[in-house]
Design a protein around this motif. Sequence first.
Motif, PDB file in Angstrom:
ATOM      1  N   ARG A 106     -11.371   3.340  -4.706  1.00 12.83           N
ATOM      2  CA  ARG A 106     -10.500   3.709  -4.043  1.00 12.83           C
ATOM      3  C   ARG A 106     -11.884   5.550  -4.155  1.00 12.83           C
ATOM      4  NH1 ARG A 106      -4.285   5.200  -5.902  1.00 12.83           N
ATOM      5  NH2 ARG A 106      -3.391   3.620  -4.042  1.00 12.83           N
ATOM      6  N   LYS A 148     -13.961   5.967  -0.908  1.00 13.51           N
ATOM      7  CA  LYS A 148     -13.305   7.102  -0.331  1.00 13.51           C
ATOM      8  C   LYS A 148     -14.459   8.115   1.067  1.00 13.51           C
ATOM      9  CE  LYS A 148     -14.594  10.542  -3.966  1.00 13.51           C
ATOM     10  NZ  LYS A 148     -16.475  10.704  -3.484  1.00 13.51           N
ATOM     11  N   LYS A 170      -7.184  -3.501   0.989  1.00 11.41           N
ATOM     12  CA  LYS A 170      -6.605  -3.011   2.017  1.00 11.41           C
ATOM     13  C   LYS A 170      -5.316  -2.357   1.755  1.00 11.41           C
ATOM     14  CE  LYS A 170      -6.056  -5.805   5.578  1.00 11.41           C
ATOM     15  NZ  LYS A 170      -5.658  -5.841   6.791  1.00 11.41           N
ATOM     16  N   TYR A 228      -4.555   1.596   1.232  1.00  7.69           N
ATOM     17  CA  TYR A 228      -3.158   2.284   2.105  1.00  7.69           C
ATOM     18  C   TYR A 228      -2.539   3.897   1.742  1.00  7.69           C
ATOM     19  CZ  TYR A 228       0.274   2.721   5.695  1.00  7.69           C
ATOM     20  OH  TYR A 228       1.846   2.546   6.171  1.00  7.69           O
ATOM     21  N   ASN A 229      -1.875   3.843   0.473  1.00  7.62           N
ATOM     22  CA  ASN A 229      -1.732   5.435   0.567  1.00  7.62           C
ATOM     23  C   ASN A 229      -2.442   6.276  -0.077  1.00  7.62           C
ATOM     24  OD1 ASN A 229       1.064   4.311   0.835  1.00  7.62           O
ATOM     25  ND2 ASN A 229       1.671   3.598  -1.215  1.00  7.62           N
ATOM     26  N   THR A 230      -3.640   6.701   0.681  1.00  5.90           N
ATOM     27  CA  THR A 230      -4.552   7.140   0.564  1.00  5.90           C
ATOM     28  C   THR A 230      -5.152   8.132   1.435  1.00  5.90           C
ATOM     29  OG1 THR A 230      -6.723   6.084   0.849  1.00  5.90           O
ATOM     30  CG2 THR A 230      -5.580   6.016  -1.289  1.00  5.90           C
ATOM     31  N   PRO A 231      -5.859   9.377   1.886  1.00  6.58           N
ATOM     32  CA  PRO A 231      -6.270  10.422   2.615  1.00  6.58           C
ATOM     33  C   PRO A 231      -6.970   9.399   3.959  1.00  6.58           C
ATOM     34  CG  PRO A 231      -5.952  12.091   0.994  1.00  6.58           C
ATOM     35  CD  PRO A 231      -5.829  10.086   0.455  1.00  6.58           C
ATOM     36  N   ALA A 232      -7.706   8.504   2.707  1.00  5.31           N
ATOM     37  CA  ALA A 232      -9.022   7.885   3.786  1.00  5.31           C
ATOM     38  C   ALA A 232      -7.984   6.985   4.274  1.00  5.31           C
ATOM     39  CB  ALA A 232      -9.484   6.895   2.639  1.00  5.31           C
ATOM     40  N   ARG A 233      -8.870   6.586   5.510  1.00  4.69           N
ATOM     41  CA  ARG A 233      -8.264   5.810   6.666  1.00  4.69           C
ATOM     42  C   ARG A 233      -9.460   4.972   7.110  1.00  4.69           C
ATOM     43  NH1 ARG A 233      -4.497   5.116   5.016  1.00  4.69           N
ATOM     44  NH2 ARG A 233      -2.492   5.474   5.557  1.00  4.69           N
ATOM     45  N   PRO A 255     -11.937   1.722   7.946  1.00  8.24           N
ATOM     46  CA  PRO A 255     -11.627   0.448   8.544  1.00  8.24           C
ATOM     47  C   PRO A 255     -12.264  -0.272   7.727  1.00  8.24           C
ATOM     48  CG  PRO A 255     -13.377   1.383   9.845  1.00  8.24           C
ATOM     49  CD  PRO A 255     -12.688   2.637   9.241  1.00  8.24           C
ATOM     50  N   ARG A 289     -16.320  -0.281  13.453  1.00  8.77           N
ATOM     51  CA  ARG A 289     -16.597   1.147  12.491  1.00  8.77           C
ATOM     52  C   ARG A 289     -16.803   2.636  14.387  1.00  8.77           C
ATOM     53  NH1 ARG A 289     -22.250   4.042  10.814  1.00  8.77           N
ATOM     54  NH2 ARG A 289     -22.386   3.611  12.584  1.00  8.77           N
ATOM     55  N   GLU A 314      -9.418  -8.360  12.301  1.00 11.75           N
ATOM     56  CA  GLU A 314      -9.079  -7.662  11.066  1.00 11.75           C
ATOM     57  C   GLU A 314     -10.178  -9.156   9.975  1.00 11.75           C
ATOM     58  OE1 GLU A 314      -5.856  -5.581  11.036  1.00 11.75           O
ATOM     59  OE2 GLU A 314      -5.765  -5.885   8.976  1.00 11.75           O
TER      60      GLU A 314
END
Lengths: 300, 406
Positions: free
Chosen positions: B319, B323, B348, B352-357, B359, B388, B395
């Motif tokens: 993470r 980031k 992935k 997932y449970n982070t603010p970062a989205r 790809p 990007r 995927e």
Amino acid sequence: MEKLLAPGHRACAGCSMPTVINLVLDAAGPNTIVATPTGCIEVTTTPYPESAWRVPWIHSLFENAAAVASGIEAALNHFGKNHNVFVIAGDGSTLDIGMGCISGMFDRGHNVKYVCYDNEAYMNTGVQRSSSTPPCTSTTTTPSGKVSFGNPRPKKDMPAIAVAHRVPYVATASVAYPVDLRRKVKRAISIPGPAYIQVNAPCITGWSFEAGTTVEIARLAVETCLWPLYEYVNGELAGVKKIHVKRPVEDYLKAQGRYRHLFRMKGGDEMIRVLQQMADENARKFGLLYEGDVTCTSGE
Amino acid sequence: MIAKEEMSLKERMARMKVVEGSYAVAHAVKCCAPDVISAYPITPQTHIVEHLSQFVADGELDSEFLTVDSEFSAMSSLVGASAAGARCYSSTTSQGLALMWEVLYNAAGMRLPIVMTVANRALSAPLNIWNDQQDSVGARDSGWIQLYAEDVQEAADAIPQAYKIAEDPEILTPVMVCMDGFILTHVYEPVELMSAEEVERFLPPYRPEHILDPNNPKTFGAFADPSYFTELRYMQWDAHRRALNKIETVAREFAEQFGRWYGGLIDTYHADDAEVMIVTMGSVIGTIKDCIDMMRSEGLKVGLVKIRSYRPFPTEALRKALKDAEVVAVIEKDVTVGNEGALLTDLKAALYNTPARVPVIGFPAGLGGRDITVRDIRRVVDKAIAARDRGIEAEMEFLSLREDLL
């Protein structure tokens, strides 16, 4: 002397297995490590966090007790420690699924004494046929039925397989002959290298006999010559337990539910004759009878 | 990382020997002085145990060397030996690892600190003896710690580290050191060979508290009913959580003494300002680093995250490292048939449970020993940039499929 398998284990009333273990451990003494495969021993003696074992004991998997014991022996050897290493295992884990590991252990010549308590089927999982199940035995996977007398195949001859591996000490024993069993365990320990002892060990639920008659059933197996008691040292037949009065196989078969069908089905008498021939062949092959006793067929 | 006892480059060069990868690993094992080694031949791990057996034959290594009847027996015998208090070693690959599968869970569940090298190789069918990582990735849930090596030096240096992690009383968990078959096992490279004295200073003697001992009889391998089983699994899971720190600490201790650093749970290369991040593990990292150097000279901001510890999975470290990335591409030598690459899924999930989205896309590559080329890596980076800029089209994509065969 304090029993090395503590009372309070969860084996069935009338089970011969704890008796076999105690006879083996009485003879081997407390300076002993035991490896056991998955089976009745494990589930009845070691429900976590309890244990009935007063010697160090290990269970790993169903098919690997011989390999685990090999590793124990190798480690002890490396550390210069001198303890007896035993496997105490049922027939399914020995003659079937564990065959590769036991062959490897024999081949490598580990100083491990392997005791198979032979109850002639998979009892822990509900009486399914193993390759140690005798012919004409009804099990849950070889049931007797309208067109079946039960298991169609002879017992796999595991002692002969051990002898073929040049295992220096190979014997059969019976829970009904405790002095003989203890002596054989002591002899196995006295001879360096692997040893194999296969013990006839009646199972009250799988064989279906009257509670309290376990030892009598085991004795009948010997007296009918269906379970010859012998020992091989360095590949030579070194001793047999002679039979004073040879009993007909019916006496043994009648006492057990797993052969009930032979006395009810058409053609059952012919199958009993076949089993009688097997017993007679054992008597001849191993010289089980005293001269002149061959024709004795009545009870004691 | 700088070595405490700093050595000049000249001194280090003088210590280097050109040896086969398998020899370097066997030598490292010898320095750890295992009490019991079990061996069953299977390509491409065979050379490791052959070298070890020669050490034993020459009296250089005092170990019980078991030539067993199968990989199943190889691991089973180590279960017994480890329970009897022995430091144990084996190595395997592919079908051999698959044959050990049942015992892998057992060794981990019994908390036996066995160390094993896996010379990564494809699993059949079709039969294929060459490198990919399907074998060890398939064993990821067995409870073993899994370290992956980038090169021969790292594969060898991971052995004493593995023992130090495994035998820690807080961890007591077996460790698998994974190295790419042939690519690392059979290559000849200049390697700094450690000495037994050095390893002795690094790795404390194995003194297990619980062993099979008639003077103090204990029961190993009892069965646990539903009222106990979950807690025993939890304790295993918790040991892996503790191992996250331990792996880092041991890597630092190793670097301080030996002057060689490979990262802790992960390592990074040109990651600080990278817009495109590649995540992978194993020997392909060398190629990727060269490729990154080339791309950097062209102004492309590409970086690398190397997974060193796949189990325990370095969620927090990943993470942190990813980031600021704009896109992440996973290259892995395995595929979960019916889903996607295992590392892709794990990564992935970690993000997932982070603010970062950010790809994330994945590429199974190098399966069954196919080369992964610089051109392949560039294609991955091109696809990552396209994902990007224009959104994810696929995927997961098999890298460089031969269309003529499909």
